[in-house]
Design an enzyme around this catalytic site. Structure first.
Site, PDB file in Angstrom:
ATOM      1  N   VAL A 180       0.787  -1.224  -0.050  1.00  0.00           N
ATOM      2  CA  VAL A 180       0.110  -0.025   0.125  1.00  0.00           C
ATOM      3  C   VAL A 180       0.831   1.130  -0.133  1.00  0.00           C
ATOM      4  O   VAL A 180       0.576   2.001  -0.783  1.00  0.00           O
ATOM      5  CB  VAL A 180      -0.766  -0.084   1.302  1.00  0.00           C
ATOM      6  CG1 VAL A 180      -1.557   1.140   1.342  1.00  0.00           C
ATOM      7  CG2 VAL A 180      -1.898  -1.352   1.132  1.00  0.00           C
ATOM      8  N   GLU A 218      -7.322   2.913   1.582  1.00  0.00           N
ATOM      9  CA  GLU A 218      -7.003   2.512   0.042  1.00  0.00           C
ATOM     10  C   GLU A 218      -8.216   1.512  -0.328  1.00  0.00           C
ATOM     11  O   GLU A 218      -8.682   0.753   0.615  1.00  0.00           O
ATOM     12  CB  GLU A 218      -5.673   2.120   0.106  1.00  0.00           C
ATOM     13  CG  GLU A 218      -5.169   0.992   0.946  1.00  0.00           C
ATOM     14  CD  GLU A 218      -5.618  -0.402   0.375  1.00  0.00           C
ATOM     15  OE1 GLU A 218      -5.953  -0.521  -0.795  1.00  0.00           O
ATOM     16  OE2 GLU A 218      -5.749  -1.359   1.173  1.00  0.00           O
ATOM     17  N   LYS A 222      -6.844  -2.824  -5.756  1.00  0.00           N
ATOM     18  CA  LYS A 222      -6.765  -4.248  -6.103  1.00  0.00           C
ATOM     19  C   LYS A 222      -5.490  -4.586  -6.612  1.00  0.00           C
ATOM     20  O   LYS A 222      -4.759  -4.037  -7.137  1.00  0.00           O
ATOM     21  CB  LYS A 222      -7.717  -4.605  -6.935  1.00  0.00           C
ATOM     22  CG  LYS A 222      -9.262  -4.423  -6.929  1.00  0.00           C
ATOM     23  CD  LYS A 222     -10.236  -4.877  -7.912  1.00  0.00           C
ATOM     24  CE  LYS A 222     -10.345  -3.715  -9.159  1.00  0.00           C
ATOM     25  NZ  LYS A 222     -10.508  -2.602  -9.145  1.00  0.00           N
ATOM     26  N   PHE A 236     -17.908  -9.214  -9.239  1.00  0.00           N
ATOM     27  CA  PHE A 236     -17.969 -10.019  -8.083  1.00  0.00           C
ATOM     28  C   PHE A 236     -19.083 -10.849  -7.564  1.00  0.00           C
ATOM     29  O   PHE A 236     -19.535 -10.885  -6.684  1.00  0.00           O
ATOM     30  CB  PHE A 236     -17.834  -9.112  -6.824  1.00  0.00           C
ATOM     31  CG  PHE A 236     -16.421  -8.728  -6.706  1.00  0.00           C
ATOM     32  CD1 PHE A 236     -15.695  -7.738  -7.301  1.00  0.00           C
ATOM     33  CD2 PHE A 236     -15.389  -9.320  -5.721  1.00  0.00           C
ATOM     34  CE1 PHE A 236     -14.369  -7.535  -7.140  1.00  0.00           C
ATOM     35  CE2 PHE A 236     -14.221  -9.113  -5.391  1.00  0.00           C
ATOM     36  CZ  PHE A 236     -13.681  -8.336  -6.392  1.00  0.00           C
ATOM     37  N   TYR A 252     -18.770 -14.065  -9.203  1.00  0.00           N
ATOM     38  CA  TYR A 252     -18.099 -15.336  -9.732  1.00  0.00           C
ATOM     39  C   TYR A 252     -18.123 -16.491  -8.710  1.00  0.00           C
ATOM     40  O   TYR A 252     -17.332 -16.079  -7.723  1.00  0.00           O
ATOM     41  CB  TYR A 252     -16.854 -15.049 -10.533  1.00  0.00           C
ATOM     42  CG  TYR A 252     -16.988 -14.475 -11.663  1.00  0.00           C
ATOM     43  CD1 TYR A 252     -17.352 -14.992 -13.050  1.00  0.00           C
ATOM     44  CD2 TYR A 252     -16.867 -12.899 -11.768  1.00  0.00           C
ATOM     45  CE1 TYR A 252     -17.521 -14.339 -14.157  1.00  0.00           C
ATOM     46  CE2 TYR A 252     -17.055 -12.289 -12.986  1.00  0.00           C
ATOM     47  CZ  TYR A 252     -17.464 -12.845 -14.181  1.00  0.00           C
ATOM     48  OH  TYR A 252     -17.502 -12.281 -15.457  1.00  0.00           O
ATOM     49  N   CYS A 301      -6.570  -9.247   1.912  1.00  0.00           N
ATOM     50  CA  CYS A 301      -7.645  -8.163   2.245  1.00  0.00           C
ATOM     51  C   CYS A 301      -8.803  -8.837   2.883  1.00  0.00           C
ATOM     52  O   CYS A 301      -9.268  -9.036   4.017  1.00  0.00           O
ATOM     53  CB  CYS A 301      -8.057  -7.529   1.298  1.00  0.00           C
ATOM     54  SG  CYS A 301      -6.708  -6.127   1.098  1.00  0.00           S
TER      55      CYS A 301
HETATM   56  C1  UDX Z   1      -9.572  -6.326  -2.381  1.00  0.00           C
HETATM   57  C2  UDX Z   1     -10.621  -5.450  -2.901  1.00  0.00           C
HETATM   58  O1  UDX Z   1     -10.977  -5.604  -4.162  1.00  0.00           O
HETATM   59  C3  UDX Z   1      -9.789  -3.991  -2.710  1.00  0.00           C
HETATM   60  O2  UDX Z   1     -10.726  -2.967  -3.087  1.00  0.00           O
HETATM   61  C4  UDX Z   1      -9.337  -3.864  -1.353  1.00  0.00           C
HETATM   62  O3  UDX Z   1      -8.564  -2.717  -1.402  1.00  0.00           O
HETATM   63  C5  UDX Z   1      -8.153  -4.921  -1.105  1.00  0.00           C
HETATM   64  O4  UDX Z   1      -9.052  -6.011  -1.349  1.00  0.00           O
HETATM   65  P1  UDX Z   1      -7.676  -7.760  -3.649  1.00  0.00           P
HETATM   66  O5  UDX Z   1      -7.393  -8.599  -2.464  1.00  0.00           O
HETATM   67  O6  UDX Z   1      -6.616  -7.406  -4.369  1.00  0.00           O
HETATM   68  O7  UDX Z   1      -8.474  -6.607  -3.304  1.00  0.00           O
HETATM   69  O8  UDX Z   1      -8.262  -8.932  -4.628  1.00  0.00           O
HETATM   70  P2  UDX Z   1      -9.741  -9.065  -5.267  1.00  0.00           P
HETATM   71  O9  UDX Z   1      -9.672  -8.912  -6.772  1.00  0.00           O
HETATM   72  O10 UDX Z   1     -10.693  -8.042  -4.829  1.00  0.00           O
HETATM   73  O11 UDX Z   1     -10.011 -10.192  -5.320  1.00  0.00           O
HETATM   74  C6  UDX Z   1     -10.265 -10.998  -4.010  1.00  0.00           C
HETATM   75  C7  UDX Z   1     -10.486 -12.472  -4.141  1.00  0.00           C
HETATM   76  O12 UDX Z   1     -11.810 -12.823  -4.391  1.00  0.00           O
HETATM   77  C8  UDX Z   1      -9.589 -13.457  -4.965  1.00  0.00           C
HETATM   78  O13 UDX Z   1      -9.225 -14.444  -4.530  1.00  0.00           O
HETATM   79  C9  UDX Z   1     -10.671 -13.632  -6.243  1.00  0.00           C
HETATM   80  O14 UDX Z   1     -10.298 -14.816  -6.770  1.00  0.00           O
HETATM   81  C10 UDX Z   1     -11.698 -13.825  -5.312  1.00  0.00           C
HETATM   82  N1  UDX Z   1     -12.993 -13.569  -6.267  1.00  0.00           N
HETATM   83  C11 UDX Z   1     -13.470 -12.298  -6.706  1.00  0.00           C
HETATM   84  C12 UDX Z   1     -14.058 -14.402  -6.325  1.00  0.00           C
HETATM   85  O15 UDX Z   1     -13.849 -15.796  -6.057  1.00  0.00           O
HETATM   86  N2  UDX Z   1     -15.133 -14.365  -7.368  1.00  0.00           N
HETATM   87  C13 UDX Z   1     -15.282 -12.909  -7.559  1.00  0.00           C
HETATM   88  O16 UDX Z   1     -16.311 -12.667  -8.153  1.00  0.00           O
HETATM   89  C14 UDX Z   1     -14.388 -11.935  -7.478  1.00  0.00           C
END
Ligand code: UDX
Length: 440
Positions: free
Chosen positions: A11, A154, A157, A255, A257, A266
């Site tokens: 970050v 913040e 992603k 989101f 899936y 996170c």
């Molecule tokens: C997340 C938030 O999106 C971000 O705004 C915050 O600041 C930090 O946390 P990040 O941890 O980088 O970001 O990943 P993200 O892309 O959000 O995915 C998180 C997890 O969810 C991944 O393991 C991803 O595979 C999973 N996921 C995401 C699903 O299983 N299904 C979905 O539809 C979306």
């Protein structure tokens, strides 16, 4: 403006390079001398698209400097960002010792007005603790210096952090001070597209907004994952259901899936921490407890299914595509691949894994072991495999040469943890195919 960022982790560094690129003079402070040395030669200590280029460009322009000297950091910045780690403790609460250590240091060295801005994801009430810690360090010196504490969480992603910082959906600024808000508005003015993205609110609301966002997203995922299990039983296809409900603007497509569980630094940590805050305040966050439970179960699903298909995994070779918790990162924190690999190893299987970026991180995590073979390519990972498991949906796994893959495998079975492939096509090619919540 002159900006100091304490903590050159994910970050902090993204914040630092992006603010420098907007013309600010940024000083990054870290207690880790090795990390500072790495940054000084222009190398980014983690994988994140775009960061190294910004680092080089802004260091060359003299807008980006690094130090281990906290006093220099306090002296330099009009705004002091705290972006150090807040690792989870045994009980799920966030460990604030690093945040408060920076606050103490600031209080020990501050001579003029400063805005102290918490950027790390910190529980509600932390900004107040930061204020108290700075005030008591000042009092210990017997000096009076004006300062404000701001919460500015913040929303980056991994894999898209630079883009998220440069083109934010919203900029949350929590403060009760008009002076601090004025400075924050000036700092973020270059990042407003089309309209003002900055939302000013009180400190506690800003702190809670961050957790609420991540908890809501995690909830959507666990909800879809549970529904996927039901879809399989009733003969529905979760992908069709996803499209069907996503078209409702109140729900939206993102989101939704279903997959083999969420991971990363996170969602798991923030959901835990919010549940903990709730308990402290006497509020039961039952929905979030269920979200967490559903996710833990989801992460075991691939293993259960592979084992059911093969009878036993002992002595079997399982090919894994994707190790990182999601594409475009080398981050292995809470990755579903780890739960799968560890379960396979515990029952005597060998893992042939391939990931475009996270191989080195995997090697560091597990060290050399005979039941982990890191393959040179996605195809090579399939050599002699009894099953292929798609764990992380990297773009390069989207349309592989299935005929060539089948020829390499001992047993043509594909377990698709991200619903990347079309079940009908793969079955027509002679694979045993299983997705998450797919029909058939
Ligand atoms: C997340 C938030 O999106 C971000 O705004 C915050 O600041 C930090 O946390 P990040 O941890 O980088 O970001 O990943 P993200 O892309 O959000 O995915 C998180 C997890 O969810 C991944 O393991 C991803 O595979 C999973 N996921 C995401 C699903 O299983 N299904 C979905 O539809 C979306």
């Amino acid at each position: 403006m002159k900006i100091t960022v304490f903590g050159s982790g994910y970050v902090g560094l993204v914040t630092g390079v992006c603010l420098a690129d907007a013309g600010n003079h940024v000083l990054c402070v870290d207690v880790d001398a090795e990390r500072i040395a790495t940054l000084e030669v222009g190398r980014c200590p983690f994988y994140e698209p775009g960061v190294e280029d910004l680092l080089a460009r802004n260091a060359r322009a003299g807008r980006m400097r690094f130090t281990t000297d906290p006093a220099a950091g306090v002296e330099h910045g009009e705004i002091l960002f705290i972006a150090v780690g807040t690792p989870p403790q045994e009980d799920g609460s966030a460990d604030l010792q690093y945040v408060l250590a920076v606050a103490r240091t600031i209080g020990q060295h501050m001579r003029d007005y400063r805005v102290i801005c918490t950027k790390s994801t910190v529980p509600v009430g932390t900004s107040r603790k930061v204020r108290e810690t700075v005030a008591s360090a000042l009092a210990a010196r017997g000096v009076v210096v004006d300062f404000d504490v701001v919460s500015n969480p913040e929303f980056l992603k991994e894999g898209a952090a630079v883009e998220d910082f440069m083109r934010p959906d919203r900029i949350i600024v929590g403060t009760d001070s008009a002076r601090a808000l004025h400075l924050m508005r000036a700092l973020y003015a270059p990042f407003n597209r089309n309209h003002d993205r900055l939302m000013a609110m009180d400190v506690e609301s800003a702190e809670l907004t961050k957790y609420a966002a991540n908890a809501m997203l995690a909830t959507r995922i666990s909800f879809m994952n549970e529904l996927a299990l039901l879809a399989e039983k009733v003969g529905a296809d979760i992908e069709a259901v996803r499209r069907g409900i996503g078209s409702d603007p109140r729900i939206g497509y993102q989101f939704l899936y279903a997959g083999c569980g969420y991971g990363g630094s996170c969602f798991p940590k923030d959901v835990k921490a919010l549940i903990h805050t709730g308990a402290e305040q006497g509020v039961t966050l039952g929905i979030l407890k269920a979200v967490e439970q559903a996710n833990a179960h989801q992460k075991t699903l691939l293993f259960t299914r592979i084992k059911a298909h093969l009878g036993s995994v002992r002595g079997k070779t399982i090919a894994l595509w994707g190790l990182a918790f999601k594409p475009n990162t080398d981050d292995m924190r809470e990755a579903p691949s780890r739960v799968l690999m560890e379960a396979l190893w515990a029952e005597g299987a060998t893992v042939h894994a391939y990931d475009p970026i996270a191989m080195e991180a995997t090697r560091r995590l597990y060290g050399p072991r005979p039941d982990l073979i890191l393959a040179d390519s996605a195809e090579a990972a399939c050599e002699g495999a009894d099953a292929l498991v798609l764990v992380t949906e990297w773009a390069q796994f989207r349309s592989p040469d299935f005929a060539a893959i089948k020829a390499r495998m001992r047993n043509p079975a594909i377990f698709d943890g991200r619903n990347l492939y079309d079940p009908g096509t793969l079955r027509a090619l002679g694979f045993h195919y299983q997705g998450i919540g797919r029909k058939g």
